[in-house]
Scaffold this motif. Structure first.
Motif, short mmCIF file in Angstrom:
data_model
loop_
_atom_site.label_atom_id
_atom_site.label_comp_id
_atom_site.label_asym_id
_atom_site.label_seq_id
_atom_site.Cartn_x
_atom_site.Cartn_y
_atom_site.Cartn_z
N ASN A 124 0.81 -1.23 0.00
CA ASN A 124 0.00 0.00 0.00
C ASN A 124 0.84 1.27 0.00
N CYS A 125 2.16 1.14 -0.13
CA CYS A 125 3.03 2.31 -0.12
C CYS A 125 2.85 3.12 -1.40
N PRO A 126 2.51 4.41 -1.29
CA PRO A 126 2.35 5.26 -2.47
C PRO A 126 3.64 5.32 -3.29
N THR A 127 3.49 5.31 -4.59
CA THR A 127 4.66 5.34 -5.48
C THR A 127 5.51 6.58 -5.26
N GLN A 128 4.86 7.72 -5.09
CA GLN A 128 5.61 8.96 -4.88
C GLN A 128 6.44 8.90 -3.60
N LEU A 129 5.86 8.32 -2.56
CA LEU A 129 6.58 8.19 -1.30
C LEU A 129 7.79 7.28 -1.46
N ALA A 130 7.61 6.15 -2.13
CA ALA A 130 8.72 5.22 -2.35
C ALA A 130 9.83 5.89 -3.15
N ASP A 131 9.44 6.69 -4.13
CA ASP A 131 10.44 7.39 -4.95
C ASP A 131 11.22 8.41 -4.12
N ARG A 132 10.52 9.17 -3.27
CA ARG A 132 11.19 10.17 -2.44
C ARG A 132 12.13 9.49 -1.44
N GLN A 133 11.68 8.35 -0.89
CA GLN A 133 12.54 7.64 0.06
C GLN A 133 13.79 7.11 -0.62
N ARG A 134 13.64 6.59 -1.83
CA ARG A 134 14.80 6.09 -2.58
C ARG A 134 15.79 7.22 -2.85
N GLU A 135 15.26 8.39 -3.15
CA GLU A 135 16.11 9.56 -3.40
C GLU A 135 16.92 9.92 -2.16
N ILE A 136 16.25 9.92 -1.01
CA ILE A 136 16.93 10.22 0.25
C ILE A 136 17.95 9.13 0.59
N GLY A 137 17.53 7.88 0.44
CA GLY A 137 18.41 6.76 0.75
C GLY A 137 19.67 6.75 -0.08
N ALA A 138 19.53 7.07 -1.37
CA ALA A 138 20.70 7.10 -2.25
C ALA A 138 21.69 8.15 -1.79
N TYR A 139 21.17 9.27 -1.32
CA TYR A 139 22.07 10.33 -0.82
C TYR A 139 22.74 9.91 0.49
N LEU A 140 21.97 9.40 1.44
CA LEU A 140 22.52 9.05 2.75
C LEU A 140 23.54 7.92 2.66
N ARG A 141 23.40 7.05 1.68
CA ARG A 141 24.33 5.93 1.54
C ARG A 141 25.51 6.27 0.64
N ARG A 142 25.52 7.46 0.09
CA ARG A 142 26.55 7.83 -0.89
C ARG A 142 27.94 7.84 -0.27
N HIS A 143 28.07 8.44 0.91
CA HIS A 143 29.35 8.46 1.60
C HIS A 143 29.11 8.62 3.10
N ARG A 144 30.11 8.35 3.89
CA ARG A 144 29.96 8.27 5.34
C ARG A 144 29.59 9.61 5.98
N PHE A 145 29.88 10.73 5.30
CA PHE A 145 29.59 12.03 5.88
C PHE A 145 28.26 12.62 5.41
N ALA A 146 27.53 11.87 4.60
CA ALA A 146 26.28 12.40 4.05
C ALA A 146 25.29 12.76 5.15
N ARG A 147 25.25 11.96 6.20
CA ARG A 147 24.27 12.21 7.26
C ARG A 147 24.54 13.50 8.03
N VAL A 148 25.77 13.98 8.00
CA VAL A 148 26.08 15.19 8.77
C VAL A 148 26.04 16.45 7.91
N ILE A 149 25.78 16.30 6.63
CA ILE A 149 25.74 17.45 5.71
C ILE A 149 24.29 17.75 5.34
N PHE A 150 23.84 18.96 5.63
CA PHE A 150 22.49 19.38 5.29
C PHE A 150 22.38 19.55 3.77
N HIS A 151 21.38 18.90 3.17
CA HIS A 151 21.18 18.94 1.72
C HIS A 151 19.94 19.79 1.42
N PRO A 152 20.12 21.04 0.99
CA PRO A 152 18.96 21.91 0.72
C PRO A 152 18.05 21.39 -0.38
N GLY A 153 18.61 20.62 -1.32
CA GLY A 153 17.79 20.10 -2.41
C GLY A 153 16.85 18.97 -1.99
#
Length: 305
Positions: A124-153
């Motif tokens: 029942n997960c909305p497609t738009q929600l899954a897409d936004r989560q994937r976008e966030i997840g890809a950023y957070l997993r990109r490198h070890r410091f991603a979680r400490v850097i504020f991403h305005p985009g």
């Protein structure tokens, strides 16, 4: 009455140093770190068991409730054995609906386990929600410091994904979450923390408690800043540790802190070693005459009878 954690730890470290005790000291925070942390008012921390001399209490919280059938069942068995106090529930996952029903039926204390990194798997997960989560997840997993850097985009995506999970928790559990933490501790990433996306007044999981030797100075200072920001708008326990590694000396020191302080221990019963520990008599042998809290709370807690 509760004593200042920094003073207790200072005495403990000095005592062990003088006696040249060797072993695992990973349960102790640095003195400068504990001095920087704002502890909850003592009036909000009621004794859990005067008969055992336990003025604080020990909260064993199981993460990933509802992630899948195996996780839910392993955790539920530990709750039934009273070796787990509470659970952190995931939403929009394959077993979220069933897990919510089990929590309601069994009176299981559940908080929200915010998830940005493991793809939503509920039908029942909305497609738009899954897409936004994937976008966030890809950023957070990109490198070890991603979680400490504020991403305005990603401001809108974070806001949307957090709000959707809070709303879904409210739908499943018929109440707003009064406690929040994060899958892989991502509830403390810069976009969530500095975006003030966690509802004010809720209980939020703090950073891990560490020795200076376990983390570098910059890492410790950053965690101190995070915790001080959290205390401005949220309630927190005094100490937070993971159950693993399951070394007896380490566990004894962690559990002993609950004589005077509110201690949360995070566990994942899906892990074989942790499951074995929590479903055997070993856990109760380790805590000796202390009590495991029957729910997660930073206010009055009554022990199991």
């Amino acid at each position: 009455m509760f004593r200042n954690p920094s003073l207790v730890l200072a005495r403990t470290v000095n005592h062990e140093s003088k006696n040249k005790v060797r072993g695992d000291h990973s349960v102790f925070m640095s003195i400068e770190e504990t001095l920087a942390i704002s502890v909850l008012p003592t009036t909000d921390l009621m004794p859990s068991s005067a008969s055992t001399g336990q003025q604080g209490f020990l909260i064993v919280n199981a993460d990933d409730w509802g992630l899948d059938h195996e996780n839910t069942e392993r955790i539920r068995e530990c709750v039934l054995r009273r070796s787990v106090s509470s659970v952190s529930a995931m939403v929009f996952m394959e077993d979220s609906e069933r897990a919510a029903s089990l929590a309601e039926e069994g009176g299981i204390d559940a908080g929200l386990h915010l998830n940005f990194t493991t793809p939503f798997s509920a039908p029942n997960c909305p497609t738009q929600l899954a897409d936004r989560q994937r976008e966030i997840g890809a950023y957070l997993r990109r490198h070890r410091f991603a979680r400490v850097i504020f991403h305005p985009g990603l401001v809108r995506s974070f806001d949307y994904v957090v709000a959707a999970q809070i709303d879904e928790f409210r739908r499943l559990y018929q109440r707003a979450p009064n406690r929040l933490d994060g899958h892989h501790h991502m509830h403390l990433c810069a976009n969530v923390l500095h975006g003030r996306l966690l509802p004010p007044g809720t209980t939020v999981r703090r950073n891990n408690s560490f020795l200076p030797s376990e983390k570098g100075l910059i890492n410790r200072l950053y965690r101190q800043v995070q915790d001080r920001i959290l205390t401005q708008h949220h309630r927190m326990v005094d100490f937070f540790f993971t159950l693993a590694p399951l070394r007896p000396v380490r566990l004894h020191r962690i559990f002993s802190l609950s004589r005077e302080f509110v201690v949360e221990v995070e566990t994942h019963p899906v892990e074989p070693e942790e499951y074995r520990f929590l479903t055997s008599a070993e856990v109760f042998t380790q805590i000796e005459n202390l009590r495991i809290a029957p729910r997660y709370a930073v206010a009055e807690v009554e022990p199991f009878s």
